[in-house]
Scaffold this motif. Structure first.
Motif, PDB file in Angstrom:
ATOM      1  N   ALA A  90      47.615  40.036  65.529  1.00 24.12           N
ATOM      2  CA  ALA A  90      47.384  41.422  65.965  1.00 24.12           C
ATOM      3  C   ALA A  90      48.710  42.161  66.135  1.00 24.12           C
ATOM      4  O   ALA A  90      48.862  43.318  65.728  1.00 24.12           O
ATOM      5  N   SER A  91      49.683  41.468  66.776  1.00 27.63           N
ATOM      6  CA  SER A  91      51.002  42.089  66.941  1.00 27.63           C
ATOM      7  C   SER A  91      51.630  42.405  65.596  1.00 27.63           C
ATOM      8  O   SER A  91      52.244  43.453  65.402  1.00 27.63           O
ATOM      9  N   LEU A  92      51.457  41.464  64.651  1.00 28.98           N
ATOM     10  CA  LEU A  92      52.007  41.689  63.314  1.00 28.98           C
ATOM     11  C   LEU A  92      51.375  42.917  62.665  1.00 28.98           C
ATOM     12  O   LEU A  92      52.056  43.738  62.050  1.00 28.98           O
ATOM     13  N   GLN A  93      50.031  43.058  62.855  1.00 27.63           N
ATOM     14  CA  GLN A  93      49.356  44.232  62.281  1.00 27.63           C
ATOM     15  C   GLN A  93      49.860  45.531  62.918  1.00 27.63           C
ATOM     16  O   GLN A  93      50.089  46.527  62.233  1.00 27.63           O
ATOM     17  N   GLU A  94      50.025  45.516  64.276  1.00 26.85           N
ATOM     18  CA  GLU A  94      50.547  46.712  64.961  1.00 26.85           C
ATOM     19  C   GLU A  94      51.947  47.069  64.460  1.00 26.85           C
ATOM     20  O   GLU A  94      52.242  48.234  64.207  1.00 26.85           O
ATOM     21  N   LYS A  95      52.768  46.040  64.327  1.00 31.06           N
ATOM     22  CA  LYS A  95      54.133  46.311  63.859  1.00 31.06           C
ATOM     23  C   LYS A  95      54.127  46.811  62.425  1.00 31.06           C
ATOM     24  O   LYS A  95      54.927  47.668  62.043  1.00 31.06           O
ATOM     25  N   GLU A  96      53.213  46.250  61.618  1.00 35.41           N
ATOM     26  CA  GLU A  96      53.116  46.753  60.246  1.00 35.41           C
ATOM     27  C   GLU A  96      52.699  48.226  60.232  1.00 35.41           C
ATOM     28  O   GLU A  96      53.216  49.031  59.453  1.00 35.41           O
ATOM     29  N   MET A  97      51.715  48.570  61.151  1.00 30.29           N
ATOM     30  CA  MET A  97      51.300  49.974  61.233  1.00 30.29           C
ATOM     31  C   MET A  97      52.450  50.845  61.732  1.00 30.29           C
ATOM     32  O   MET A  97      52.674  51.956  61.218  1.00 30.29           O
ATOM     33  N   ALA A  98      53.200  50.352  62.747  1.00 30.85           N
ATOM     34  CA  ALA A  98      54.349  51.114  63.263  1.00 30.85           C
ATOM     35  C   ALA A  98      55.390  51.306  62.173  1.00 30.85           C
ATOM     36  O   ALA A  98      55.981  52.381  62.023  1.00 30.85           O
ATOM     37  N   ILE A  99      55.609  50.243  61.393  1.00 36.13           N
ATOM     38  CA  ILE A  99      56.568  50.347  60.290  1.00 36.13           C
ATOM     39  C   ILE A  99      56.109  51.395  59.284  1.00 36.13           C
ATOM     40  O   ILE A  99      56.901  52.195  58.771  1.00 36.13           O
ATOM     41  N   ALA A 100      54.784  51.417  59.013  1.00 30.45           N
ATOM     42  CA  ALA A 100      54.255  52.410  58.061  1.00 30.45           C
ATOM     43  C   ALA A 100      54.456  53.829  58.597  1.00 30.45           C
ATOM     44  O   ALA A 100      54.854  54.742  57.859  1.00 30.45           O
ATOM     45  N   GLU A 101      54.165  54.018  59.915  1.00 31.97           N
ATOM     46  CA  GLU A 101      54.362  55.351  60.504  1.00 31.97           C
ATOM     47  C   GLU A 101      55.833  55.749  60.486  1.00 31.97           C
ATOM     48  O   GLU A 101      56.174  56.895  60.191  1.00 31.97           O
ATOM     49  N   LEU A 102      56.689  54.779  60.842  1.00 29.26           N
ATOM     50  CA  LEU A 102      58.131  55.082  60.816  1.00 29.26           C
ATOM     51  C   LEU A 102      58.601  55.426  59.411  1.00 29.26           C
ATOM     52  O   LEU A 102      59.442  56.318  59.216  1.00 29.26           O
ATOM     53  N   GLU A 103      58.057  54.714  58.433  1.00 33.96           N
ATOM     54  CA  GLU A 103      58.419  55.043  57.053  1.00 33.96           C
ATOM     55  C   GLU A 103      57.941  56.453  56.689  1.00 33.96           C
ATOM     56  O   GLU A 103      58.647  57.212  56.012  1.00 33.96           O
ATOM     57  N   LYS A 104      56.718  56.794  57.189  1.00 33.76           N
ATOM     58  CA  LYS A 104      56.201  58.144  56.933  1.00 33.76           C
ATOM     59  C   LYS A 104      57.090  59.201  57.595  1.00 33.76           C
ATOM     60  O   LYS A 104      57.445  60.218  56.978  1.00 33.76           O
ATOM     61  N   GLU A 105      57.448  58.955  58.888  1.00 35.07           N
ATOM     62  CA  GLU A 105      58.331  59.884  59.578  1.00 35.07           C
ATOM     63  C   GLU A 105      59.689  59.969  58.886  1.00 35.07           C
ATOM     64  O   GLU A 105      60.294  61.043  58.803  1.00 35.07           O
ATOM     65  N   LEU A 106      60.163  58.808  58.421  1.00 38.07           N
ATOM     66  CA  LEU A 106      61.452  58.803  57.720  1.00 38.07           C
ATOM     67  C   LEU A 106      61.386  59.667  56.472  1.00 38.07           C
ATOM     68  O   LEU A 106      62.307  60.436  56.182  1.00 38.07           O
ATOM     69  N   ASN A 107      60.265  59.558  55.741  1.00 37.57           N
ATOM     70  CA  ASN A 107      60.113  60.385  54.541  1.00 37.57           C
ATOM     71  C   ASN A 107      60.066  61.872  54.899  1.00 37.57           C
ATOM     72  O   ASN A 107      60.687  62.718  54.235  1.00 37.57           O
ATOM     73  N   GLN A 108      59.294  62.191  56.001  1.00 41.79           N
ATOM     74  CA  GLN A 108      59.237  63.594  56.433  1.00 41.79           C
ATOM     75  C   GLN A 108      60.604  64.097  56.863  1.00 41.79           C
ATOM     76  O   GLN A 108      61.005  65.217  56.536  1.00 41.79           O
ATOM     77  N   THR A 109      61.320  63.234  57.607  1.00 49.78           N
ATOM     78  CA  THR A 109      62.661  63.622  58.056  1.00 49.78           C
ATOM     79  C   THR A 109      63.594  63.834  56.867  1.00 49.78           C
ATOM     80  O   THR A 109      64.414  64.763  56.856  1.00 49.78           O
ATOM     81  N   ARG A 110      63.449  62.989  55.876  1.00 49.28           N
ATOM     82  CA  ARG A 110      64.269  63.170  54.675  1.00 49.28           C
ATOM     83  C   ARG A 110      63.943  64.488  53.986  1.00 49.28           C
ATOM     84  O   ARG A 110      64.839  65.221  53.551  1.00 49.28           O
ATOM     85  N   ASP A 111      62.614  64.800  53.936  1.00 47.34           N
ATOM     86  CA  ASP A 111      62.224  66.085  53.325  1.00 47.34           C
ATOM     87  C   ASP A 111      62.781  67.256  54.129  1.00 47.34           C
ATOM     88  O   ASP A 111      63.307  68.228  53.560  1.00 47.34           O
ATOM     89  N   GLU A 112      62.640  67.162  55.485  1.00 54.38           N
ATOM     90  CA  GLU A 112      63.165  68.237  56.327  1.00 54.38           C
ATOM     91  C   GLU A 112      64.673  68.358  56.181  1.00 54.38           C
ATOM     92  O   GLU A 112      65.214  69.466  56.142  1.00 54.38           O
ATOM     93  N   CYS A 113      65.329  67.222  56.129  1.00 51.82           N
ATOM     94  CA  CYS A 113      66.789  67.237  55.960  1.00 51.82           C
ATOM     95  C   CYS A 113      67.163  67.897  54.642  1.00 51.82           C
ATOM     96  O   CYS A 113      68.103  68.695  54.576  1.00 51.82           O
TER      97      CYS A 113
END
Length: 515
Positions: A90-113
């Protein structure tokens, strides 16, 4: 030959039989050796064999119990490990989801940048363009400064020439006055003085333009006219100089002129974009100025009824205005942006701005046109130098906001009214109190309720929130009359310079004239 062959076959058969018997015997011996332990065991007693089997059975039972215990421990350990495995999963799944969200935010931040980088580049280009334009404007400004300096020098030369011309004109006027006086002396004996004045018209005017006539004021008692002047209320009224014509301004954004002898409307001045909060008129009666809630001042030419100027510069409602009594050129105004502005009426722009922490509700010029008297929300009366904008003096006149300032005819005394329902007289030269007036039931109706002094400086008139008007005698310091006609709070009172009538305006837009 045949016999020999038969004997050899018999011999061979015997040998084969002997060999087979030997092999069987050997096999029997081997099997006998293999079963020897069994024979030995079987040869032991039955009791000894039973004890060994019992001991082996006990050992096997103990081993079985140990196996069960080991199995139980392993089962518990297996349950724990399964639970831990599920939690880790379960922890692994949560971290995978967090990693996916962080990757999404990173992509948005890159676009904003990337977008910000693009915007920055555009801003830099715009800034470079502005710097180029600034340099060009600076060069143009330097050229204009040189032209202005030249124009100033030329203007100074023209002023010098104009002053010289005025001096020459003054000398000629003095000569004409001397001739006029000589003619008057010669014509007095024959009673033709009036004819002589008409004959020398152009040498001396019969009355100076804007000169103020003086008449003794009478205490009014009768309402001669009740006029429905404005819709929504009338906050300001004043009389023309040396005239019985009344000017009113209201919340309906109109400025009207009335004949007080008949109560009829003579002029209607349009174009104001907000409620009229105060009015002023030049001493030659040519221009009417209205202070408006639209943050502007409007100047009308009375003869044409058209707007001459719209004075802009205040950032909040303009609540007070006055014109110099010396020159029709200078106008002063106060607004709720904490500023007092001085205007040049001929040029139509502001020449000086006074900034103060307390808003000004009312103001007026001194008789010499060099000083401004202002009443503020903090209850203080202040005097300002119009040329420098510096504060000359101040006094705590009221405990609540000042609503009105009225200067006496001789200019030595100023009347202030405040929301503390007190009316005070101050000596302009020393700012010392020289009179205090109040009455039971007399309550100031608003922050811009205007009171007044009579033209002969003998009386004070002030409206009340109950619709009455109190008139005090300055010398006796008591009420000489109470006028009741209004059914709404009285916002403004003003006295004609001819001594009568007295005019009042209320919150319903009704204007009354009193004689």
């Amino acid at each position: 030959m045949t016999v020999f062959y038969g004997l050899s076959r018999e011999v061979l058969a015997r040998e084969a039989i002997n060999h087979a018997l030997k092999a069987l015997k050997k096999r029997h011996l081997i099997e006998e050796g293999a079963h020897a332990p069994a024979y030995i065991a079987l040869s032991k007693p039955i009791i000894s064999q039973g004890s060994e089997w019992k001991e082996k059975a006990e050992n096997l039972e103990m081993e079985l119990q140990q196996c069960y215990k080991a199995q139980s421990r392993l089962s518990e350990q297996l349950v724990v490990e399964v639970a831990e495995s599920r939690a880790l999963k379960a922890s692994l799944q949560e971290k995978e989801m967090a990693i996916a969200e962080l990757e999404k935010e990173l992509n948005q931040t890159r676009d904003e940048c990337s977008q910000l980088k693009t915007d920055l580049e555009e801003k830099i280009r715009a800034l470079e363009l502005l710097m180029i334009e600034h340099q060009e404007l600076k060069a143009q400004l330097e050229q204009m400064a040189i032209k202005a300096k030249n124009a100033e020098a030329e203007n100074k030369m023209l002023v010098d020439r104009w002053m010289l011309q005025k001096m020459q004109d003054a000398e000629r006027l003095n000569e004409a006055n001397a001739l006029y006086e000589d003619m008057i002396e010669r014509l007095k004996a024959s009673g033709l003085e009036k004819l002589a004045r008409e004959q020398v018209d152009g040498i001396v005017r019969r009355s100076e333009e804007g000169a103020e006539f003086f008449a003794e004021s009478t205490v009014p008692s009768v309402c001669s006219h009740r006029i429905n002047a404005h819709e929504g209320g009338c906050a300001s009224i004043l009389f023309e100089y040396n005239s019985g014509k009344l000017i009113s301004g209201g919340q309906d954004r109109s400025v009207k002129m009335w004949d007080t002898s008949t109560g009829s409307l003579t002029h209607n001045l349009f174009g104001c974009l907000g409620s009229v909060l105060d009015l002023a008129i030049t001493h030659d009666n040519r221009f009417v100025i209205a202070a408006s809630s639209s943050n502007n001042l409007f100047v009308w030419d009375v003869s044409s009824g058209r707007i001459r100027h719209t004075l802009t510069g205040h950032t909040d409602k303009v609540c007070a205005v006055d014109v110099s009594k010396v020159s029709s050129r200078h106008v002063v105004s106060a607004a709720y942006d904490r500023t007092i502005k001085v205007w040049d009426l001929q040029k139509g722009y502001c020449t000086n701005t006074i900034i103060f922490h307390s808003n000004c509700n009312a103001l007026c010029f001194s008789t010499d046109g060099l000083t401004i008297c202002s009443g503020h929300v903090d209850g203080n009366l202040r005097l300002w130098d119009i040329r420098t904008g510096k504060l000359l003096s101040e006094v705590a006149a009221h405990s609540l906001p000042i609503t009105s300032i009225s200067l006496s005819r001789n200019g030595n005394v100023v009347l202030t009214s405040g929301r503390d329902n007190v009316h005070n007289l101050f000596d302009v030269r020393s700012l010392e109190a020289c009179g205090t007036f109040r009455a039971t039931g007399n309550r100031v109706a608003s922050n811009w309720s205007r009171s007044c002094i009579s033209p002969d400086d003998n009386y004070i008139a002030a409206g009340s929130a109950d619709g009455s008007i109190c008139i005090w005698s300055i010398s006796k310091a008591d009420i000489v009359s109470t006028l009741k006609e209004h059914t709404a709070p009285v916002l403004s009172c003003t006295w004609s310079g001819l001594g009568k009538p007295l005019a009042s305006a209320d919150k319903n837009g009704i204007v009354c004239t009193w004689t």
